[in-house]
Design a protein around this motif. Structure first.
Motif, PDB file in Angstrom:
ATOM      1  N   ILE A   1      41.710  60.513  44.814  1.00  0.00           N
ATOM      2  CA  ILE A   1      42.479  60.968  43.650  1.00  0.00           C
ATOM      3  C   ILE A   1      42.287  59.987  42.486  1.00  0.00           C
ATOM      4  CG2 ILE A   1      44.807  61.360  42.740  1.00  0.00           C
ATOM      5  CD1 ILE A   1      45.580  62.339  45.560  1.00  0.00           C
ATOM      6  N   PHE A   2      42.336  58.693  42.799  1.00  0.00           N
ATOM      7  CA  PHE A   2      42.130  57.686  41.757  1.00  0.00           C
ATOM      8  C   PHE A   2      40.733  57.797  41.160  1.00  0.00           C
ATOM      9  CE2 PHE A   2      45.714  55.677  43.960  1.00  0.00           C
ATOM     10  CZ  PHE A   2      46.468  55.254  42.886  1.00  0.00           C
ATOM     11  N   LEU A   3      39.735  57.979  42.023  1.00  0.00           N
ATOM     12  CA  LEU A   3      38.364  58.091  41.530  1.00  0.00           C
ATOM     13  C   LEU A   3      38.180  59.356  40.701  1.00  0.00           C
ATOM     14  CD1 LEU A   3      36.349  56.862  44.644  1.00  0.00           C
ATOM     15  CD2 LEU A   3      37.164  55.557  42.670  1.00  0.00           C
ATOM     16  N   MET A   4      38.888  60.419  41.060  1.00  0.00           N
ATOM     17  CA  MET A   4      38.798  61.654  40.289  1.00  0.00           C
ATOM     18  C   MET A   4      39.349  61.463  38.876  1.00  0.00           C
ATOM     19  SD  MET A   4      37.942  64.717  39.950  1.00  0.00           S
ATOM     20  CE  MET A   4      38.308  66.007  38.774  1.00  0.00           C
ATOM     21  N   ILE A   5      40.431  60.709  38.761  1.00  0.00           N
ATOM     22  CA  ILE A   5      40.993  60.432  37.436  1.00  0.00           C
ATOM     23  C   ILE A   5      39.957  59.715  36.572  1.00  0.00           C
ATOM     24  CG2 ILE A   5      42.740  59.124  36.158  1.00  0.00           C
ATOM     25  CD1 ILE A   5      44.620  59.561  38.575  1.00  0.00           C
ATOM     26  N   ALA A   6      39.351  58.667  37.127  1.00  0.00           N
ATOM     27  CA  ALA A   6      38.355  57.908  36.367  1.00  0.00           C
ATOM     28  C   ALA A   6      37.118  58.751  36.096  1.00  0.00           C
ATOM     29  CB  ALA A   6      37.979  56.644  37.141  1.00  0.00           C
ATOM     30  N   GLY A   7      36.720  59.551  37.068  1.00  0.00           N
ATOM     31  CA  GLY A   7      35.560  60.408  36.879  1.00  0.00           C
ATOM     32  C   GLY A   7      35.757  61.433  35.781  1.00  0.00           C
ATOM     33  N   THR A   8      36.966  61.948  35.671  1.00  0.00           N
ATOM     34  CA  THR A   8      37.272  62.916  34.621  1.00  0.00           C
ATOM     35  C   THR A   8      37.261  62.256  33.247  1.00  0.00           C
ATOM     36  OG1 THR A   8      38.629  64.195  36.176  1.00  0.00           O
ATOM     37  CG2 THR A   8      38.955  64.632  33.831  1.00  0.00           C
ATOM     38  N   TYR A   9      37.735  61.024  33.180  1.00  0.00           N
ATOM     39  CA  TYR A   9      37.726  60.292  31.920  1.00  0.00           C
ATOM     40  C   TYR A   9      36.310  59.988  31.437  1.00  0.00           C
ATOM     41  CZ  TYR A   9      42.556  58.941  30.810  1.00  0.00           C
ATOM     42  OH  TYR A   9      43.860  58.933  30.398  1.00  0.00           O
ATOM     43  N   THR A  10      35.381  59.815  32.372  1.00  0.00           N
ATOM     44  CA  THR A  10      34.065  59.274  32.023  1.00  0.00           C
ATOM     45  C   THR A  10      33.311  60.080  30.962  1.00  0.00           C
ATOM     46  OG1 THR A  10      33.894  58.180  34.173  1.00  0.00           O
ATOM     47  CG2 THR A  10      31.834  58.533  32.959  1.00  0.00           C
ATOM     48  N   PRO A  11      33.138  61.406  31.108  1.00  0.00           N
ATOM     49  CA  PRO A  11      32.409  62.140  30.064  1.00  0.00           C
ATOM     50  C   PRO A  11      33.113  62.114  28.713  1.00  0.00           C
ATOM     51  CG  PRO A  11      32.600  63.449  32.069  1.00  0.00           C
ATOM     52  CD  PRO A  11      33.515  62.291  32.218  1.00  0.00           C
ATOM     53  N   PHE A  12      34.433  62.230  28.731  1.00  0.00           N
ATOM     54  CA  PHE A  12      35.162  62.250  27.466  1.00  0.00           C
ATOM     55  C   PHE A  12      35.147  60.880  26.795  1.00  0.00           C
ATOM     56  CE2 PHE A  12      36.744  66.506  27.582  1.00  0.00           C
ATOM     57  CZ  PHE A  12      37.168  66.737  26.273  1.00  0.00           C
ATOM     58  N   SER A  13      35.325  59.826  27.573  1.00  0.00           N
ATOM     59  CA  SER A  13      35.326  58.483  26.994  1.00  0.00           C
ATOM     60  C   SER A  13      33.951  58.118  26.449  1.00  0.00           C
ATOM     61  CB  SER A  13      35.753  57.454  28.042  1.00  0.00           C
ATOM     62  OG  SER A  13      37.057  57.708  28.486  1.00  0.00           O
ATOM     63  N   ALA A  14      32.918  58.419  27.225  1.00  0.00           N
ATOM     64  CA  ALA A  14      31.566  58.006  26.858  1.00  0.00           C
ATOM     65  C   ALA A  14      30.947  58.877  25.778  1.00  0.00           C
ATOM     66  CB  ALA A  14      30.672  58.005  28.099  1.00  0.00           C
ATOM     67  N   MET A  15      31.177  60.203  25.852  1.00  0.00           N
ATOM     68  CA  MET A  15      30.439  61.117  24.992  1.00  0.00           C
ATOM     69  C   MET A  15      31.261  61.729  23.858  1.00  0.00           C
ATOM     70  SD  MET A  15      27.679  60.592  26.500  1.00  0.00           S
ATOM     71  CE  MET A  15      26.788  61.527  25.259  1.00  0.00           C
TER      72      MET A  15
ATOM     73  N   ILE B   1      34.854  60.430  22.780  1.00  0.00           N
ATOM     74  CA  ILE B   1      35.536  59.352  22.053  1.00  0.00           C
ATOM     75  C   ILE B   1      34.510  58.326  21.580  1.00  0.00           C
ATOM     76  CG2 ILE B   1      37.202  57.473  22.248  1.00  0.00           C
ATOM     77  CD1 ILE B   1      38.726  59.236  24.261  1.00  0.00           C
ATOM     78  N   GLY B   2      33.702  57.827  22.511  1.00  0.00           N
ATOM     79  CA  GLY B   2      32.615  56.915  22.170  1.00  0.00           C
ATOM     80  C   GLY B   2      33.077  55.606  21.550  1.00  0.00           C
ATOM     81  N   GLY B   3      32.127  54.816  21.119  1.00  0.00           N
ATOM     82  CA  GLY B   3      32.425  53.567  20.427  1.00  0.00           C
ATOM     83  C   GLY B   3      33.214  52.583  21.269  1.00  0.00           C
ATOM     84  N   THR B   4      33.828  51.634  20.588  1.00  0.00           N
ATOM     85  CA  THR B   4      34.605  50.599  21.263  1.00  0.00           C
ATOM     86  C   THR B   4      35.796  51.185  22.005  1.00  0.00           C
ATOM     87  OG1 THR B   4      33.976  48.977  19.573  1.00  0.00           O
ATOM     88  CG2 THR B   4      35.880  48.448  20.949  1.00  0.00           C
ATOM     89  N   ALA B   5      36.456  52.165  21.385  1.00  0.00           N
ATOM     90  CA  ALA B   5      37.629  52.781  22.027  1.00  0.00           C
ATOM     91  C   ALA B   5      37.237  53.429  23.344  1.00  0.00           C
ATOM     92  CB  ALA B   5      38.247  53.815  21.089  1.00  0.00           C
ATOM     93  N   GLY B   6      36.118  54.139  23.339  1.00  0.00           N
ATOM     94  CA  GLY B   6      35.665  54.791  24.556  1.00  0.00           C
ATOM     95  C   GLY B   6      35.302  53.787  25.636  1.00  0.00           C
ATOM     96  N   GLN B   7      34.663  52.691  25.251  1.00  0.00           N
ATOM     97  CA  GLN B   7      34.282  51.658  26.211  1.00  0.00           C
ATOM     98  C   GLN B   7      35.504  50.990  26.819  1.00  0.00           C
ATOM     99  OE1 GLN B   7      31.701  49.041  24.039  1.00  0.00           O
ATOM    100  NE2 GLN B   7      30.062  50.562  23.831  1.00  0.00           N
ATOM    101  N   ILE B   8      36.477  50.659  25.977  1.00  0.00           N
ATOM    102  CA  ILE B   8      37.707  50.033  26.482  1.00  0.00           C
ATOM    103  C   ILE B   8      38.438  50.978  27.424  1.00  0.00           C
ATOM    104  CG2 ILE B   8      40.003  49.201  25.823  1.00  0.00           C
ATOM    105  CD1 ILE B   8      38.721  48.121  23.245  1.00  0.00           C
ATOM    106  N   LEU B   9      38.487  52.250  27.053  1.00  0.00           N
ATOM    107  CA  LEU B   9      39.152  53.245  27.885  1.00  0.00           C
ATOM    108  C   LEU B   9      38.495  53.329  29.260  1.00  0.00           C
ATOM    109  CD1 LEU B   9      41.521  55.204  27.508  1.00  0.00           C
ATOM    110  CD2 LEU B   9      39.875  56.957  26.841  1.00  0.00           C
ATOM    111  N   LEU B  10      37.174  53.339  29.280  1.00  0.00           N
ATOM    112  CA  LEU B  10      36.446  53.392  30.558  1.00  0.00           C
ATOM    113  C   LEU B  10      36.751  52.162  31.416  1.00  0.00           C
ATOM    114  CD1 LEU B  10      32.897  54.773  29.675  1.00  0.00           C
ATOM    115  CD2 LEU B  10      34.611  55.825  31.158  1.00  0.00           C
ATOM    116  N   ILE B  11      36.746  50.993  30.801  1.00  0.00           N
ATOM    117  CA  ILE B  11      37.008  49.757  31.552  1.00  0.00           C
ATOM    118  C   ILE B  11      38.414  49.780  32.145  1.00  0.00           C
ATOM    119  CG2 ILE B  11      37.328  47.267  31.342  1.00  0.00           C
ATOM    120  CD1 ILE B  11      35.080  47.322  29.207  1.00  0.00           C
ATOM    121  N   VAL B  12      39.399  50.154  31.325  1.00  0.00           N
ATOM    122  CA  VAL B  12      40.793  50.176  31.781  1.00  0.00           C
ATOM    123  C   VAL B  12      40.982  51.183  32.903  1.00  0.00           C
ATOM    124  CG1 VAL B  12      43.156  50.767  31.113  1.00  0.00           C
ATOM    125  CG2 VAL B  12      41.752  49.354  29.601  1.00  0.00           C
ATOM    126  N   VAL B  13      40.474  52.397  32.699  1.00  0.00           N
ATOM    127  CA  VAL B  13      40.701  53.460  33.681  1.00  0.00           C
ATOM    128  C   VAL B  13      39.966  53.177  34.987  1.00  0.00           C
ATOM    129  CG1 VAL B  13      40.313  55.893  34.186  1.00  0.00           C
ATOM    130  CG2 VAL B  13      41.197  55.222  31.961  1.00  0.00           C
TER     131      VAL B  13
END
Length: 212
Positions: free
Chosen positions: A81-95, A97-109
């Motif tokens: 379940i935890f991995l699914m949350i992060a996996g769902t964030y990955t396309p949206f954060s990377a592609m 949101i992007g930029g620094t905000a997207g990178q920080i979001l990926l690291i945190v999640v």
């Protein structure tokens, strides 16, 4: 252990979920893999793998070992379940949101998801009560990237992303309501509906633009 009818209802939802999850993964692969955008392909692939892992782990535990509250299948189910949350964030954060905000979001999640998964895998009982709050916190941490999300997401992608989050959050009420008849099936129905909303958001804002 619930009644036979409850077991059948929950099993049907899991079979439907795995079928739809495999179809979603194939759809995303067909749309993104012919392209040359490595980031898009990688982020969608991470999402697809995490989605299938969650669906399969949930099915194995709930259909085979539901009574075993400390076994490996239960731990894998909850960790997924935890991995699914992060996996769902990955396309949206990377592609999206992007930029620094997207990178920080990926690291945190991903940091939170890995920590949560390890807590579940190693059955750290002293932190058991924290898992639902951690899941909810990870699920809604995107509010801190609200502005870039709103700027870059389409209306369809944004509202389906929100709808998925609302469904997951509402579903947790049924997750903890153990005495409710068909509680497990209802909870997993909410999970499936939420995952469907997030798939539409990723399809709209990450996969389809790859062929534009």
């Amino acid at each position: 252990m619930g009644t036979r009818a409850e077991y059948i209802a929950d099993s049907v939802i899991h079979v439907i979920g795995i079928s739809l999850g495999l179809a979603a993964a194939v759809c995303l692969a067909v749309l993104t893999w012919p392209g040359e955008d490595a980031g898009r392909i990688a982020s969608v692939s991470v999402y697809s793998v995490c989605l299938i892992m969650m669906l399969v782990a949930s099915a194995l535990y709930n259909m085979i070992a539901k009574d075993d509250k400390t076994g490996i299948l239960r731990r894998l189910d909850h960790a997924a379940i935890f991995l699914m949350i992060a996996g769902t964030y990955t396309p949206f954060s990377a592609m999206v949101i992007g930029g620094t905000a997207g990178q920080i979001l990926l690291i945190v999640v991903w940091s939170g998801a890995v920590a949560g998964a390890l807590i579940k895998l190693f059955a750290i009982s002293s932190m058991e009560r924290l898992t639902v709050p951690i899941c909810l916190a990870l699920g809604w941490v995107i509010v801190f990237a609200y502005e870039p999300l709103l700027m870059n997401a389409s209306a369809v992608g944004f509202w389906f992303l929100v709808a998925g989050g609302v469904l997951y959050t509402a579903g947790t009420a049924f997750y903890v309501w153990k005495s409710l008849p068909f509680q497990n099936a209802i909870w997993h129905g909410f999970v499936l509906a939420a995952a469907g909303c997030h798939f539409v958001a990723i399809l709209s804002d990450v996969a389809l633009p790859s062929i534009g």
